[in-house]
Design a protein around this motif. Structure first.
Motif, PDB file in Angstrom:
ATOM      1  N   ARG A  18      -6.473 -11.708   3.085  1.00 10.64           N
ATOM      2  CA  ARG A  18      -5.310 -11.456   2.223  1.00 10.64           C
ATOM      3  C   ARG A  18      -4.341 -10.474   2.868  1.00 10.64           C
ATOM      4  O   ARG A  18      -3.131 -10.698   2.876  1.00 10.64           O
ATOM      5  N   VAL A  19      -4.877  -9.382   3.396  1.00  6.68           N
ATOM      6  CA  VAL A  19      -4.016  -8.375   4.024  1.00  6.68           C
ATOM      7  C   VAL A  19      -3.375  -8.953   5.276  1.00  6.68           C
ATOM      8  O   VAL A  19      -2.175  -8.808   5.505  1.00  6.68           O
ATOM      9  N   SER A  22      -0.522 -11.318   4.465  1.00 10.54           N
ATOM     10  CA  SER A  22       0.528 -10.806   3.587  1.00 10.54           C
ATOM     11  C   SER A  22       1.752 -10.338   4.369  1.00 10.54           C
ATOM     12  O   SER A  22       1.636  -9.714   5.427  1.00 10.54           O
ATOM     13  N   LYS A  25       2.003  -5.704   3.773  1.00 13.86           N
ATOM     14  CA  LYS A  25       0.595  -5.332   3.867  1.00 13.86           C
ATOM     15  C   LYS A  25       0.231  -4.116   3.016  1.00 13.86           C
ATOM     16  O   LYS A  25      -0.840  -4.071   2.430  1.00 13.86           O
ATOM     17  N   GLU A  28      -0.026  -5.221  -0.565  1.00 12.40           N
ATOM     18  CA  GLU A  28      -1.246  -6.018  -0.733  1.00 12.40           C
ATOM     19  C   GLU A  28      -2.471  -5.110  -0.791  1.00 12.40           C
ATOM     20  O   GLU A  28      -3.346  -5.296  -1.632  1.00 12.40           O
ATOM     21  N   LYS A  31      -2.571  -3.476  -4.191  1.00  6.39           N
ATOM     22  CA  LYS A  31      -3.056  -4.425  -5.207  1.00  6.39           C
ATOM     23  C   LYS A  31      -4.568  -4.582  -5.117  1.00  6.39           C
ATOM     24  O   LYS A  31      -5.260  -4.586  -6.135  1.00  6.39           O
TER      25      LYS A  31
END
Length: 77
Positions: A18-19, A22, A25, A28, A31
């Motif tokens: 995910r990071v 993204s 970053k 992200e 989150k």
């Protein structure tokens, strides 16, 4: 339900992806840390380290500075 180490490893892999993918970053990572704030403190620490390790791969000092200014290691308080 108690997670196994393998379950936690899979979660950390997904966090890394995910990071990595993204565009923003730091947002992200913020989150992700928020999503895991109800976890055991040890796992929160692993999530933090996973985000940090991903950002270190970019070798961008501004990105790491933003991370350190905006996100605290949960194990250190």
């Amino acid at each position: 339900m108690k997670r196994t180490i393998k379950d936690e490893q899979e979660i950390l892999k997904m966090i890394f992806l995910r990071v990595w993918q993204s565009a923003n970053k730091i947002n992200e990572c913020t989150k992700i840390m928020e999503e895991h704030k109800s976890e055991k403190i040890e796992f929160q620490g692993l999530v933090y380290e996973c985000c940090l390790a991903c950002l270190e791969q970019w070798n961008d000092t501004d990105l790491l500075t933003d991370f350190n200014l905006n996100i605290r290691d949960p194990e250190l308080g």
